[in-house]
Write a protein that holds these residues in place. Structure first.
Motif, PDB file in Angstrom:
ATOM      1  N   GLU A 159      43.931  34.211  37.158  1.00  0.00           N
ATOM      2  CA  GLU A 159      45.298  34.961  37.297  1.00  0.00           C
ATOM      3  C   GLU A 159      44.884  36.452  37.802  1.00  0.00           C
ATOM      4  O   GLU A 159      44.105  37.281  37.396  1.00  0.00           O
ATOM      5  CB  GLU A 159      45.722  35.167  35.732  1.00  0.00           C
ATOM      6  N   ILE A 160      45.735  36.567  38.798  1.00  0.00           N
ATOM      7  CA  ILE A 160      46.031  37.974  39.230  1.00  0.00           C
ATOM      8  C   ILE A 160      47.211  38.664  38.470  1.00  0.00           C
ATOM      9  O   ILE A 160      48.399  38.289  38.558  1.00  0.00           O
ATOM     10  CB  ILE A 160      46.335  38.127  40.885  1.00  0.00           C
ATOM     11  N   ARG A 161      46.574  39.368  37.308  1.00  0.00           N
ATOM     12  CA  ARG A 161      47.791  39.765  36.511  1.00  0.00           C
ATOM     13  C   ARG A 161      48.333  40.925  37.054  1.00  0.00           C
ATOM     14  O   ARG A 161      49.772  41.237  36.987  1.00  0.00           O
ATOM     15  CB  ARG A 161      47.027  40.337  35.045  1.00  0.00           C
ATOM     16  N   HIS A 162      47.773  41.801  37.782  1.00  0.00           N
ATOM     17  CA  HIS A 162      48.430  43.098  38.446  1.00  0.00           C
ATOM     18  C   HIS A 162      48.142  43.126  39.713  1.00  0.00           C
ATOM     19  O   HIS A 162      47.070  43.222  40.220  1.00  0.00           O
ATOM     20  CB  HIS A 162      47.884  44.369  37.763  1.00  0.00           C
ATOM     21  N   ALA A 163      49.151  43.055  40.645  1.00  0.00           N
ATOM     22  CA  ALA A 163      49.215  43.076  42.137  1.00  0.00           C
ATOM     23  C   ALA A 163      48.610  44.296  42.590  1.00  0.00           C
ATOM     24  O   ALA A 163      48.708  45.478  42.022  1.00  0.00           O
ATOM     25  CB  ALA A 163      50.587  42.789  42.751  1.00  0.00           C
ATOM     26  N   ASN A 164      47.524  44.159  43.772  1.00  0.00           N
ATOM     27  CA  ASN A 164      46.967  45.305  44.298  1.00  0.00           C
ATOM     28  C   ASN A 164      45.866  46.231  43.231  1.00  0.00           C
ATOM     29  O   ASN A 164      45.694  47.306  43.404  1.00  0.00           O
ATOM     30  CB  ASN A 164      48.113  46.508  44.892  1.00  0.00           C
ATOM     31  N   GLN A 165      45.671  45.523  42.062  1.00  0.00           N
ATOM     32  CA  GLN A 165      44.757  46.023  41.248  1.00  0.00           C
ATOM     33  C   GLN A 165      43.566  44.949  41.180  1.00  0.00           C
ATOM     34  O   GLN A 165      43.792  43.717  41.017  1.00  0.00           O
ATOM     35  CB  GLN A 165      45.272  46.333  39.947  1.00  0.00           C
ATOM     36  N   TRP A 166      42.204  45.553  40.904  1.00  0.00           N
ATOM     37  CA  TRP A 166      41.205  44.577  40.501  1.00  0.00           C
ATOM     38  C   TRP A 166      41.332  43.972  39.012  1.00  0.00           C
ATOM     39  O   TRP A 166      41.572  44.589  38.136  1.00  0.00           O
ATOM     40  CB  TRP A 166      39.886  45.347  40.743  1.00  0.00           C
ATOM     41  N   ASN A 167      41.308  42.729  39.022  1.00  0.00           N
ATOM     42  CA  ASN A 167      41.268  41.817  37.897  1.00  0.00           C
ATOM     43  C   ASN A 167      39.911  41.080  37.750  1.00  0.00           C
ATOM     44  O   ASN A 167      39.257  40.454  38.770  1.00  0.00           O
ATOM     45  CB  ASN A 167      42.242  40.591  37.918  1.00  0.00           C
ATOM     46  N   TYR A 168      39.341  41.496  36.525  1.00  0.00           N
ATOM     47  CA  TYR A 168      37.827  40.600  36.152  1.00  0.00           C
ATOM     48  C   TYR A 168      38.353  39.211  35.778  1.00  0.00           C
ATOM     49  O   TYR A 168      39.328  38.995  34.869  1.00  0.00           O
ATOM     50  CB  TYR A 168      37.500  41.315  35.081  1.00  0.00           C
ATOM     51  N   VAL A 169      37.408  38.116  36.272  1.00  0.00           N
ATOM     52  CA  VAL A 169      37.730  36.804  35.980  1.00  0.00           C
ATOM     53  C   VAL A 169      36.262  35.915  35.576  1.00  0.00           C
ATOM     54  O   VAL A 169      35.460  36.424  35.709  1.00  0.00           O
ATOM     55  CB  VAL A 169      38.149  36.092  37.329  1.00  0.00           C
ATOM     56  N   GLN A 170      36.619  35.488  34.272  1.00  0.00           N
ATOM     57  CA  GLN A 170      35.394  34.717  33.700  1.00  0.00           C
ATOM     58  C   GLN A 170      35.816  33.268  33.494  1.00  0.00           C
ATOM     59  O   GLN A 170      36.920  32.960  32.664  1.00  0.00           O
ATOM     60  CB  GLN A 170      35.134  35.323  32.597  1.00  0.00           C
ATOM     61  N   ILE A 171      34.951  32.400  34.053  1.00  0.00           N
ATOM     62  CA  ILE A 171      35.465  30.832  33.811  1.00  0.00           C
ATOM     63  C   ILE A 171      34.301  29.985  33.546  1.00  0.00           C
ATOM     64  O   ILE A 171      33.211  30.151  34.108  1.00  0.00           O
ATOM     65  CB  ILE A 171      36.004  30.158  35.243  1.00  0.00           C
ATOM     66  N   THR A 172      34.386  29.280  32.426  1.00  0.00           N
ATOM     67  CA  THR A 172      33.186  28.590  31.879  1.00  0.00           C
ATOM     68  C   THR A 172      33.511  27.284  32.423  1.00  0.00           C
ATOM     69  O   THR A 172      34.408  26.487  32.111  1.00  0.00           O
ATOM     70  CB  THR A 172      33.090  28.415  30.280  1.00  0.00           C
TER      71      THR A 172
END
Length: 396
Positions: free
Chosen positions: A183-196
């Motif tokens: 998910e890109i929760r906030h446009a034009n901001q860095w989003n941290y992603v973690q997937i197992t």
């Protein structure tokens, strides 16, 4: 007189696990581990990141390609673009500097894909950034066996297209897929992603110098590659969940990633920062440019003979020996392009005697460890010198 004192049993492990403020989340996971092996996997000792150049530092050939309608070389080494049947879609792929912004992730560089002209999506369209993990590097996962272990993918992503984006892992023969979304929760901001990713006990997985895992950030592939099955392994060649965003279908849409880490185990750990020289050597197994750190584009305008290879011909022959060993032995016999340091032209060398540019074979003879020859056409007199740079690629 005998005095007996009774006290309820005290479980040190249980009490410690309840002390969230003392142990922290990571400490509790360590205490709850079932074995020493599981604890070692959490720590990630050794080279834990299966991704090379995940912090996007190394870009040997170029830092930007504009208006692309075909698959480019790569603005960031090893992160390649795959596009097929995307209509008139054009894009710019670039290595970006990220350290100047206060809201940036803890990395200096990233790779950005900007869609200049929107794609026309058909059912068979493919539009994605790919990373191929070599089979030798995934042996610890034991995928394709009953001992298959989980892995965790983590990265940072930024886009002006808010919502759910598609990501997948596929085996080399494209018979088994793990499809998920981030998910890109906030446009034009860095989003941290973690997937197992659960271990895959099915399918055939390479444990050699060929493709082990195909990792893909999908930007708009067609319905042929969509699935309603997510977050578990499935048979088939699938890239994206249904109803995910297609940034490639939006003129001006972009996706930017950095800090990519794929590691053994079900927990994401801190990024595996390796020394620059170590990371460069890992990259050069697949891509080696002799004039680095100056990229191919424009290197001749400021450098001319800068670090160019020089050979003196000892016999009257058409073949100039290419006896400089690669800095790192290649994954397989590489494709080699020779560049003239005098003008930057591909498939040319510079002959200093008469100061002439000589056209050479488009892919000279070579071997994986770096010896070979360049056929320069007309015989070069004994004692003559030729100069050149080379690009050797052995990508998957």
């Amino acid at each position: 007189m005998v005095v007996k004192v009774k006290k309820n049993p005290y479980n040190l492990l249980e009490t410690s696990m309840q002390s969230q403020g003392v142990n922290g989340v990571a400490g509790n996971h360590m205490l709850a581990a079932d074995s020493h092996t599981q604890q070692r996997d959490m720590i990630g000792a050794g080279r834990k990141n299966l991704i090379i150049n995940g912090d996007m530092r190394i870009s040997q050939r170029l830092t930007s390609e504009n208006g692309l309608t075909t698959e480019p070389d790569s603005a960031v080494d090893l992160f390649r673009y795959n596009m097929h049947l995307a209509g008139s879609c054009t894009r710019t792929v670039s290595q970006e500097q990220t350290y100047h912004a206060k809201t940036s992730p803890p990395f200096s560089y990233s790779q950005k894909v900007l869609f200049n002209v929107a794609q026309s999506t058909s059912s068979a369209t493919r539009n994605q950034v790919r990373y191929m993990v070599e089979g030798y590097d995934i042996s610890s996962l034991r995928w394709g066996t009953h001992q298959a272990k989980p892995a965790t993918l983590s990265f940072w992503a930024k886009s002006n297209v808010q919502g759910q984006h598609a990501l997948s892992l596929i085996n080399q023969s494209e018979t088994h897929s793990f499809v998920t979304k981030y998910e890109i929760r906030h446009a034009n901001q860095w989003n941290y992603v973690q997937i197992t990713i659960p271990g895959c006990a099915q399918g055939s997985w390479n444990y050699n110098a060929e493709i082990g895992i195909r990792l893909a950030w999908d930007h708009g592939s067609g319905t042929d590659f969509e699935t309603d099955i997510t977050d578990q392994w499935q048979a088939g060649w699938k890239y994206r969940p249904t109803n995910c965003e297609r940034p490639a279908s939006i003129a001006g849409g972009y996706v930017e990633i950095t800090g990519v880490q794929l590691e053994l185990g079900s927990q994401a750990t801190d990024f595996d920062y390796r020394p620059f020289t170590t990371e460069l050597a890992l990259v050069q197994r697949y891509v080696e440019w002799s004039a680095y750190p100056v990229p191919i584009a424009g290197f001749q305008s400021t450098l001319q003979y800068y670090q160019s290879i020089q050979f003196s011909n000892r016999v009257n022959t058409n073949d100039v020996p290419l006896t400089v060993p690669w800095k790192v032995q290649k994954r397989a016999t590489p494709s080699v392009t020779i560049y003239n340091p005098n003008n930057g032209t591909a498939n040319q060398v510079f002959h200093t005697g008469p100061n002439t540019n000589i056209t050479v074979a488009s892919n000279p003879g070579k071997w994986a460890w770096g010896n070979g020859y360049i056929n320069v056409g007309p015989a070069i007199p004994v004692g003559s010198r030729v100069y050149f740079h080379y690009l050797a690629t052995s990508l998957m």
